[in-house]
Design an enzyme around this catalytic site. Structure first.
Site, PDB file in Angstrom:
ATOM      1  N   SER A  54       0.827  -1.209   0.000  1.00 41.27           N
ATOM      2  CA  SER A  54       0.000   0.000   0.000  1.00 41.27           C
ATOM      3  C   SER A  54       0.861   1.258   0.000  1.00 41.27           C
ATOM      4  O   SER A  54       0.600   2.218  -0.742  1.00 41.27           O
ATOM      5  CB  SER A  54      -0.930   0.008   1.222  1.00 41.27           C
ATOM      6  OG  SER A  54      -1.770  -1.111   1.220  1.00 41.27           O
ATOM      7  N   ALA A  73      -4.270   0.826  -1.658  1.00 37.20           N
ATOM      8  CA  ALA A  73      -4.625  -0.246  -0.732  1.00 37.20           C
ATOM      9  C   ALA A  73      -4.190  -1.584  -1.301  1.00 37.20           C
ATOM     10  O   ALA A  73      -3.999  -1.737  -2.512  1.00 37.20           O
ATOM     11  CB  ALA A  73      -6.131  -0.247  -0.471  1.00 37.20           C
ATOM     12  N   ASP A  74      -4.048  -2.545  -0.408  1.00 36.36           N
ATOM     13  CA  ASP A  74      -3.764  -3.916  -0.832  1.00 36.36           C
ATOM     14  C   ASP A  74      -4.464  -4.863   0.126  1.00 36.36           C
ATOM     15  O   ASP A  74      -4.426  -4.662   1.339  1.00 36.36           O
ATOM     16  CB  ASP A  74      -2.262  -4.197  -0.834  1.00 36.36           C
ATOM     17  CG  ASP A  74      -1.941  -5.525  -1.496  1.00 36.36           C
ATOM     18  OD1 ASP A  74      -2.062  -5.603  -2.736  1.00 36.36           O
ATOM     19  OD2 ASP A  74      -1.589  -6.469  -0.779  1.00 36.36           O
ATOM     20  N   THR A  75      -5.125  -5.864  -0.431  1.00 35.93           N
ATOM     21  CA  THR A  75      -5.881  -6.820   0.368  1.00 35.93           C
ATOM     22  C   THR A  75      -5.348  -8.220   0.126  1.00 35.93           C
ATOM     23  O   THR A  75      -5.081  -8.605  -1.012  1.00 35.93           O
ATOM     24  CB  THR A  75      -7.386  -6.761   0.014  1.00 35.93           C
ATOM     25  OG1 THR A  75      -7.875  -5.446   0.271  1.00 35.93           O
ATOM     26  CG2 THR A  75      -8.179  -7.753   0.849  1.00 35.93           C
ATOM     27  N   GLY A 110      -4.187  -3.361   3.886  1.00 31.72           N
ATOM     28  CA  GLY A 110      -3.427  -2.177   4.247  1.00 31.72           C
ATOM     29  C   GLY A 110      -3.938  -1.037   3.390  1.00 31.72           C
ATOM     30  O   GLY A 110      -4.341  -1.248   2.240  1.00 31.72           O
TER      31      GLY A 110
END
Length: 203
Positions: A54, A73-75, A110
């Protein structure tokens, strides 16, 4: 419209689900995604991984949009310390689903706000517990045959047909979809990017 946009806001993502979240709230934004190396480093924990990605995405875009608040963002879908990305093919999708069947896993996101011009950097992460029902290979293959699995981390989409696989969740639902909106919107209000819209009625 629920929120009015006060400062320039850039979403560093092409995800249609993330874009819909902001559109539905009446928040104005531009899209400018970043291409970075998303390979986990050796012994990197899932929490550290989503925060690092992120942060790197946000700074990559912010260098081009210096006067804008950039959100990246990062999932990640995590089974223990194992990060389950998007399956490469149908067989891999079936294997992922069977690994998740009957178990609890964690979805971690994040998210990072960066404004180069104002020298602002905010980095946070959110986790949600997801409990899958116990299903067999025929169910996994039937779901994979819908085509929904192949572009989803962990091989399922809770907002789509994959909802029937989920027994319960503890935490943010939107986080499992792709962005923890309660936390993100609170950060945006605190940073002065948005404010609640005031409806003016006439007598």
């Amino acid at each position: 419209m629920i929120y009015k946009t006060i400062k320039p806001f850039t979403l560093a993502s092409q995800s249609p689900r993330r874009k819909d979240f902001f559109t539905d709230l009446g928040i104005e934004f531009t899209v400018n995604s970043a291409e970075i190396d998303e390979t986990p480093t050796p012994d990197e924990s899932p929490k550290t991984y989503v925060e690092r990605i992120s942060l790197e995405k946000a700074h990559a875009v912010s260098r081009q949009k210096r006067n804008s608040f950039v959100l990246a963002a990062d999932t990640a879908v995590c089974l223990g310390e194992r990060i389950l990305g998007k399956p490469g093919n149908e067989e891999e999708a079936v294997e992922m689903l069977l690994a998740l069947s009957g178990h609890r896993h964690i979805v971690r996101s994040g998210y990072c706000f960066v404004n180069e011009e104002e020298g602002i950097e905010v980095l946070e992460s959110v986790s949600t517990e997801v409990y899958f029902s116990d299903f067999d290979e025929s169910v996994a293959r039937g779901y994979v045959a819908t085509g929904e699995s192949l572009d989803k981390a962990g091989a399922y989409g809770i907002q789509g047909n994959g909802s029937f696989l989920v027994k319960k969740i503890v935490g943010s639902y939107t986080n499992v979809v792709g962005l923890p909106m309660a936390e993100v919107v609170a950060s945006m209000v605190q940073l002065g990017i948005i404010s609640p819209a005031v409806l003016i009625t006439q007598d």
